[in-house]
Scaffold this active site. Sequence first.
Site, short mmCIF file in Angstrom:
data_model
loop_
_atom_site.label_atom_id
_atom_site.label_comp_id
_atom_site.label_asym_id
_atom_site.label_seq_id
_atom_site.Cartn_x
_atom_site.Cartn_y
_atom_site.Cartn_z
N TYR A 53 -4.85 29.32 -17.49
CA TYR A 53 -6.21 29.64 -17.91
C TYR A 53 -6.23 30.10 -19.37
O TYR A 53 -5.35 30.84 -19.82
CB TYR A 53 -6.82 30.72 -17.03
CG TYR A 53 -7.15 30.27 -15.62
CD1 TYR A 53 -7.05 28.94 -15.23
CD2 TYR A 53 -7.57 31.19 -14.66
CE1 TYR A 53 -7.34 28.54 -13.95
CE2 TYR A 53 -7.87 30.79 -13.36
CZ TYR A 53 -7.74 29.47 -13.01
OH TYR A 53 -8.03 29.08 -11.72
N SER A 211 -14.89 26.91 -6.70
CA SER A 211 -16.13 26.15 -6.97
C SER A 211 -17.10 26.26 -5.80
O SER A 211 -17.58 25.25 -5.28
CB SER A 211 -15.81 24.68 -7.25
OG SER A 211 -16.93 24.03 -7.84
N LEU A 213 -20.12 26.94 -5.64
CA LEU A 213 -21.45 26.41 -5.93
C LEU A 213 -21.37 25.04 -6.60
O LEU A 213 -22.33 24.58 -7.22
CB LEU A 213 -22.24 27.40 -6.81
CG LEU A 213 -22.42 28.79 -6.20
CD1 LEU A 213 -23.15 29.71 -7.18
CD2 LEU A 213 -23.20 28.70 -4.89
N GLY A 216 -22.27 24.72 -10.24
CA GLY A 216 -23.66 25.06 -10.54
C GLY A 216 -24.68 24.17 -9.87
O GLY A 216 -25.89 24.46 -9.92
N LEU A 217 -24.25 23.10 -9.20
CA LEU A 217 -25.21 22.20 -8.55
C LEU A 217 -25.90 22.85 -7.36
O LEU A 217 -26.95 22.38 -6.92
CB LEU A 217 -24.51 20.91 -8.11
CG LEU A 217 -24.12 19.96 -9.24
CD1 LEU A 217 -23.34 18.77 -8.69
CD2 LEU A 217 -25.35 19.48 -10.01
#
Length: 323
Positions: A53, A211, A213, A216-217
Amino acid sequence: MQYTHLGRSGLSVSRLCLGTMNFGPKTEEADSHSIMDSAHASGINFFDTANVYGWGVNKGRTEAIVGRWFAKGGGRREKTVLATKLYGDMDEWPNNGKLSALNIRRALDASLKRLQTDYIDLYQFHHVDRNTPWDEIWQAVEVAVQQGKILYSGSSNFAGWHIAQAQGAAARRNYTGLISEQSIYNLLTRTVELEVLPAAQEYGLGIIPWSPLHGGLLSGVMKKENEGVRRLEGRAADTLEKHRDQIQRYEDLAEKLGHSPADLGLAWLLAQPAVTAPIIGPRTQEQLDGGLRALEIELDDDTLSTLDDIFPGHKTAPEDYAW
Protein backbone atom coordinates in the site's frame (compact mmCIF):
# COMPACT_ATOMS: atom_id res chain seq x y z
CA MET A 1 -19.18 -1.33 19.09
CA GLN A 2 -19.86 -5.00 18.55
CA TYR A 3 -17.07 -7.58 18.76
CA THR A 4 -16.67 -11.18 17.66
CA HIS A 5 -13.96 -13.81 17.47
CA LEU A 6 -11.92 -13.96 14.27
CA GLY A 7 -12.68 -17.40 12.91
CA ARG A 8 -12.08 -20.21 15.36
CA SER A 9 -9.41 -18.21 17.21
CA GLY A 10 -9.79 -16.55 20.59
CA LEU A 11 -8.96 -13.17 19.04
CA SER A 12 -11.70 -10.56 19.58
CA VAL A 13 -12.12 -8.05 16.77
CA SER A 14 -14.61 -5.29 16.03
CA ARG A 15 -17.39 -6.01 13.52
CA LEU A 16 -15.90 -3.33 11.27
CA CYS A 17 -12.28 -3.42 10.13
CA LEU A 18 -10.51 -0.14 9.33
CA GLY A 19 -8.84 -0.41 5.93
CA THR A 20 -5.84 1.88 5.43
CA MET A 21 -5.27 1.58 1.67
CA ASN A 22 -6.14 5.24 1.09
CA PHE A 23 -3.67 6.49 3.71
CA GLY A 24 -0.93 8.17 1.72
CA PRO A 25 -2.25 7.95 -1.86
CA LYS A 26 -5.55 9.76 -1.14
CA THR A 27 -5.50 10.82 2.52
CA GLU A 28 -2.72 12.93 3.99
CA GLU A 29 -0.84 11.63 7.02
CA ALA A 30 -2.35 14.05 9.54
CA ASP A 31 -5.88 13.18 8.41
CA SER A 32 -4.99 9.47 8.42
CA HIS A 33 -3.85 9.73 12.04
CA SER A 34 -7.05 11.56 12.94
CA ILE A 35 -9.18 8.85 11.30
CA MET A 36 -7.33 6.12 13.21
CA ASP A 37 -7.83 8.01 16.48
CA SER A 38 -11.54 8.32 15.70
CA ALA A 39 -11.73 4.62 14.86
CA HIS A 40 -10.35 3.77 18.30
CA ALA A 41 -12.71 6.26 19.93
CA SER A 42 -15.64 4.45 18.26
CA GLY A 43 -14.38 1.04 19.41
CA ILE A 44 -12.84 -0.21 16.16
CA ASN A 45 -9.81 -2.26 17.20
CA PHE A 46 -9.17 -4.13 13.92
CA PHE A 47 -6.91 -2.37 11.36
CA ASP A 48 -5.84 -3.80 8.00
CA THR A 49 -2.95 -2.75 5.79
CA ALA A 50 -0.41 -4.30 3.38
CA ASN A 51 3.24 -3.86 2.52
CA VAL A 52 2.43 -2.75 -1.04
CA TYR A 53 0.00 0.00 0.00
CA GLY A 54 1.22 3.38 -1.11
CA TRP A 55 1.72 1.77 -4.52
CA GLY A 56 4.34 2.37 -7.20
CA VAL A 57 7.50 4.01 -5.92
CA ASN A 58 5.68 4.66 -2.63
CA LYS A 59 5.12 1.02 -1.68
CA GLY A 60 5.39 0.78 2.09
CA ARG A 61 4.23 4.35 2.66
CA THR A 62 0.92 3.33 4.22
CA GLU A 63 2.56 1.00 6.73
CA ALA A 64 4.96 3.81 7.62
CA ILE A 65 2.04 6.18 8.25
CA VAL A 66 0.45 3.62 10.57
CA GLY A 67 3.82 3.09 12.26
CA ARG A 68 4.26 6.78 13.00
CA TRP A 69 0.75 6.79 14.48
CA PHE A 70 1.69 3.88 16.75
CA ALA A 71 4.84 5.76 17.76
CA LYS A 72 2.70 8.51 19.29
CA GLY A 73 2.01 6.09 22.13
CA GLY A 74 -1.07 6.39 24.28
CA GLY A 75 -1.82 2.68 23.94
CA ARG A 76 -2.41 2.97 20.19
CA ARG A 77 -0.51 -0.21 19.34
CA GLU A 78 -1.74 -2.15 22.37
CA LYS A 79 -5.39 -1.39 21.51
CA THR A 80 -5.02 -2.45 17.88
CA VAL A 81 -5.38 -5.88 16.31
CA LEU A 82 -2.96 -5.23 13.46
CA ALA A 83 -3.27 -7.08 10.16
CA THR A 84 -0.90 -6.65 7.26
CA LYS A 85 -0.16 -8.62 4.10
CA LEU A 86 2.68 -9.77 1.87
CA TYR A 87 2.92 -11.24 -1.63
CA GLY A 88 3.25 -8.37 -4.12
CA ASP A 89 6.70 -7.55 -5.47
CA MET A 90 8.22 -4.65 -3.54
CA ASP A 91 10.75 -4.06 -6.33
CA GLU A 92 12.03 -5.78 -9.46
CA TRP A 93 14.79 -7.79 -7.74
CA PRO A 94 14.25 -11.56 -7.42
CA ASN A 95 12.86 -12.92 -4.14
CA ASN A 96 11.28 -9.62 -3.09
CA GLY A 97 7.77 -10.88 -3.62
CA LYS A 98 5.54 -13.98 -3.34
CA LEU A 99 5.66 -16.48 -0.46
CA SER A 100 9.10 -18.08 -0.45
CA ALA A 101 10.65 -18.62 2.97
CA LEU A 102 13.21 -15.97 2.07
CA ASN A 103 10.63 -13.33 1.19
CA ILE A 104 8.46 -14.14 4.20
CA ARG A 105 11.46 -13.45 6.43
CA ARG A 106 12.48 -10.27 4.58
CA ALA A 107 8.98 -8.87 4.05
CA LEU A 108 7.98 -9.48 7.66
CA ASP A 109 11.05 -7.72 9.06
CA ALA A 110 10.52 -4.79 6.67
CA SER A 111 6.86 -4.45 7.68
CA LEU A 112 7.76 -4.59 11.38
CA LYS A 113 10.27 -1.78 10.85
CA ARG A 114 7.82 0.42 8.93
CA LEU A 115 5.02 -0.27 11.42
CA GLN A 116 7.34 0.42 14.38
CA THR A 117 6.19 -2.68 16.21
CA ASP A 118 7.76 -5.99 17.18
CA TYR A 119 4.84 -8.23 16.20
CA ILE A 120 1.96 -8.58 13.74
CA ASP A 121 -1.33 -9.90 15.08
CA LEU A 122 -2.56 -11.24 11.72
CA TYR A 123 -0.06 -11.85 8.91
CA GLN A 124 -1.93 -12.45 5.65
CA PHE A 125 -0.95 -13.94 2.31
CA HIS A 126 -2.24 -11.35 -0.18
CA HIS A 127 -2.61 -13.99 -2.90
CA VAL A 128 -1.98 -17.70 -3.35
CA ASP A 129 1.56 -18.58 -4.47
CA ARG A 130 1.19 -21.55 -6.78
CA ASN A 131 4.97 -22.03 -7.08
CA THR A 132 5.87 -22.34 -3.40
CA PRO A 133 5.06 -25.55 -1.47
CA TRP A 134 2.88 -25.13 1.59
CA ASP A 135 5.42 -26.96 3.75
CA GLU A 136 7.92 -24.20 2.94
CA ILE A 137 5.39 -21.46 3.68
CA TRP A 138 4.27 -22.95 6.97
CA GLN A 139 7.80 -23.69 8.12
CA ALA A 140 8.73 -20.02 7.60
CA VAL A 141 5.58 -18.89 9.41
CA GLU A 142 6.22 -21.28 12.31
CA VAL A 143 9.70 -19.81 12.75
CA ALA A 144 8.23 -16.30 12.83
CA VAL A 145 5.64 -17.42 15.39
CA GLN A 146 8.37 -18.93 17.56
CA GLN A 147 10.27 -15.64 17.31
CA GLY A 148 7.17 -13.78 18.50
CA LYS A 149 6.86 -11.80 15.27
CA ILE A 150 3.50 -13.29 14.17
CA LEU A 151 0.52 -14.41 16.23
CA TYR A 152 -1.96 -15.59 13.57
CA SER A 153 -2.00 -16.29 9.83
CA GLY A 154 -4.63 -15.38 7.25
CA SER A 155 -5.21 -15.57 3.51
CA SER A 156 -6.60 -13.19 0.93
CA ASN A 157 -8.05 -13.84 -2.53
CA PHE A 158 -7.85 -17.62 -2.09
CA ALA A 159 -10.12 -20.10 -3.83
CA GLY A 160 -11.95 -22.62 -1.69
CA TRP A 161 -9.56 -25.43 -2.66
CA HIS A 162 -6.58 -23.22 -1.78
CA ILE A 163 -7.96 -22.89 1.74
CA ALA A 164 -8.40 -26.68 1.93
CA GLN A 165 -4.86 -27.22 0.62
CA ALA A 166 -3.37 -24.77 3.13
CA GLN A 167 -5.26 -26.25 6.07
CA GLY A 168 -4.40 -29.80 5.09
CA ALA A 169 -0.69 -28.95 4.99
CA ALA A 170 -0.93 -27.13 8.33
CA ALA A 171 -2.72 -30.08 9.96
CA ARG A 172 0.07 -32.45 8.90
CA ARG A 173 2.47 -30.16 10.75
CA ASN A 174 0.19 -29.85 13.80
CA TYR A 175 -0.01 -26.12 13.08
CA THR A 176 -3.09 -23.95 13.44
CA GLY A 177 -3.00 -22.72 9.84
CA LEU A 178 -5.27 -19.96 8.59
CA ILE A 179 -7.83 -18.23 10.81
CA SER A 180 -9.21 -15.80 8.21
CA GLU A 181 -9.78 -15.19 4.52
CA GLN A 182 -10.04 -11.72 3.00
CA SER A 183 -12.15 -11.79 -0.17
CA ILE A 184 -14.08 -9.40 -2.35
CA TYR A 185 -17.68 -9.80 -1.23
CA ASN A 186 -20.64 -7.51 -1.65
CA LEU A 187 -24.17 -7.55 -3.04
CA LEU A 188 -22.86 -7.18 -6.61
CA THR A 189 -20.06 -9.75 -6.26
CA ARG A 190 -21.21 -12.92 -4.54
CA THR A 191 -19.10 -15.57 -6.29
CA VAL A 192 -17.39 -16.52 -3.00
CA GLU A 193 -20.69 -18.04 -1.87
CA LEU A 194 -20.04 -20.97 -4.22
CA GLU A 195 -16.99 -22.46 -2.51
CA VAL A 196 -14.90 -19.91 -0.56
CA LEU A 197 -17.48 -19.22 2.15
CA PRO A 198 -18.35 -22.92 2.65
CA ALA A 199 -14.63 -23.78 2.87
CA ALA A 200 -14.02 -20.97 5.34
CA GLN A 201 -16.89 -22.10 7.53
CA GLU A 202 -15.78 -25.75 7.38
CA TYR A 203 -12.22 -24.89 8.43
CA GLY A 204 -13.15 -22.19 10.93
CA LEU A 205 -11.94 -19.11 9.04
CA GLY A 206 -13.49 -15.70 9.54
CA ILE A 207 -14.37 -13.83 6.34
CA ILE A 208 -13.10 -10.26 6.01
CA PRO A 209 -14.82 -8.75 2.94
CA TRP A 210 -12.93 -6.14 0.96
CA SER A 211 -14.65 -3.68 -1.40
CA PRO A 212 -17.93 -4.07 0.53
CA LEU A 213 -19.55 -1.32 -1.57
CA HIS A 214 -17.97 -2.43 -4.86
CA GLY A 215 -15.85 0.65 -5.34
CA GLY A 216 -18.72 3.00 -4.51
CA LEU A 217 -21.33 1.48 -6.83
CA LEU A 218 -23.41 0.52 -3.78
CA SER A 219 -23.04 3.87 -2.03
CA GLY A 220 -25.70 5.87 -3.88
CA VAL A 221 -23.98 6.33 -7.21
CA MET A 222 -27.22 6.80 -9.17
CA LYS A 223 -28.34 9.69 -6.99
CA LYS A 224 -24.88 11.25 -7.09
CA GLU A 225 -24.82 10.90 -10.87
CA ASN A 226 -28.25 12.49 -11.24
CA GLU A 227 -27.20 15.37 -9.02
CA GLY A 228 -23.99 15.84 -10.97
CA VAL A 229 -21.89 15.06 -7.90
CA ARG A 230 -20.13 12.06 -9.38
CA ARG A 231 -19.44 10.83 -12.89
CA LEU A 232 -17.97 7.36 -13.36
CA GLU A 233 -15.46 6.41 -16.03
CA GLY A 234 -13.85 3.26 -17.38
CA ARG A 235 -14.62 -0.10 -15.79
CA ALA A 236 -16.80 1.44 -13.07
CA ALA A 237 -18.98 3.15 -15.69
CA ASP A 238 -19.28 -0.12 -17.64
CA THR A 239 -20.30 -2.01 -14.49
CA LEU A 240 -22.88 0.65 -13.67
CA GLU A 241 -24.43 0.39 -17.13
CA LYS A 242 -24.59 -3.41 -16.84
CA HIS A 243 -26.33 -3.25 -13.44
CA ARG A 244 -28.13 0.09 -13.71
CA ASP A 245 -31.63 -1.31 -13.18
CA GLN A 246 -30.51 -3.39 -10.16
CA ILE A 247 -28.68 -0.49 -8.57
CA GLN A 248 -31.67 1.80 -9.07
CA ARG A 249 -33.95 -0.74 -7.37
CA TYR A 250 -31.39 -1.01 -4.58
CA GLU A 251 -31.22 2.74 -4.02
CA ASP A 252 -35.02 2.94 -4.09
CA LEU A 253 -35.18 0.23 -1.40
CA ALA A 254 -32.64 2.06 0.75
CA GLU A 255 -34.66 5.27 0.50
CA LYS A 256 -37.84 3.39 1.40
CA LEU A 257 -36.14 1.91 4.47
CA GLY A 258 -34.72 5.27 5.50
CA HIS A 259 -31.07 4.22 5.17
CA SER A 260 -28.28 5.38 2.93
CA PRO A 261 -27.31 2.84 0.23
CA ALA A 262 -23.83 2.54 1.76
CA ASP A 263 -25.23 1.74 5.20
CA LEU A 264 -27.60 -0.83 3.71
CA GLY A 265 -24.77 -2.57 1.82
CA LEU A 266 -22.64 -2.86 4.95
CA ALA A 267 -25.60 -3.98 7.06
CA TRP A 268 -26.31 -6.77 4.56
CA LEU A 269 -22.74 -8.04 4.86
CA LEU A 270 -22.88 -7.90 8.65
CA ALA A 271 -25.99 -10.10 8.48
CA GLN A 272 -24.16 -12.87 6.57
CA PRO A 273 -23.21 -15.73 8.92
CA ALA A 274 -19.69 -16.26 7.53
CA VAL A 275 -18.68 -12.59 7.78
CA THR A 276 -16.51 -11.37 10.65
CA ALA A 277 -15.85 -7.75 9.70
CA PRO A 278 -16.20 -5.86 6.41
CA ILE A 279 -13.26 -3.60 5.62
CA ILE A 280 -14.20 0.06 5.42
CA GLY A 281 -11.52 2.22 3.81
CA PRO A 282 -12.48 5.81 4.57
CA ARG A 283 -10.72 8.68 2.86
CA THR A 284 -12.37 11.15 5.22
CA GLN A 285 -13.80 11.36 8.74
CA GLU A 286 -17.29 11.64 7.24
CA GLN A 287 -16.90 8.30 5.48
CA LEU A 288 -15.79 6.66 8.74
CA ASP A 289 -18.84 8.05 10.53
CA GLY A 290 -21.06 6.70 7.76
CA GLY A 291 -19.66 3.20 8.09
CA LEU A 292 -20.40 3.14 11.81
CA ARG A 293 -24.12 3.72 11.21
CA ALA A 294 -24.42 0.31 9.57
CA LEU A 295 -23.87 -1.35 12.96
CA GLU A 296 -27.18 0.05 14.15
CA ILE A 297 -29.22 -1.47 11.31
CA GLU A 298 -31.05 -4.77 11.72
CA LEU A 299 -32.45 -6.18 8.50
CA ASP A 300 -35.60 -8.30 8.70
CA ASP A 301 -36.20 -11.41 6.62
CA ASP A 302 -38.35 -9.55 4.08
CA THR A 303 -35.61 -7.00 3.43
CA LEU A 304 -32.95 -9.70 3.11
CA SER A 305 -35.20 -11.57 0.68
CA THR A 306 -35.74 -8.41 -1.37
CA LEU A 307 -31.98 -7.81 -1.56
CA ASP A 308 -31.49 -11.40 -2.74
CA ASP A 309 -34.12 -10.76 -5.39
CA ILE A 310 -32.35 -7.62 -6.60
CA PHE A 311 -28.87 -9.16 -6.44
CA PRO A 312 -29.23 -12.96 -6.73
CA GLY A 313 -26.58 -14.91 -4.84
CA HIS A 314 -25.27 -18.45 -5.11
CA LYS A 315 -26.03 -21.73 -3.47
CA THR A 316 -23.09 -23.78 -2.25
CA ALA A 317 -21.44 -25.70 -5.09
CA PRO A 318 -22.37 -28.06 -6.69
CA GLU A 319 -26.07 -27.43 -5.95
CA ASP A 320 -25.75 -24.00 -7.54
CA TYR A 321 -25.25 -25.55 -10.98
CA ALA A 322 -26.00 -29.29 -10.54
CA TRP A 323 -27.80 -31.56 -8.11
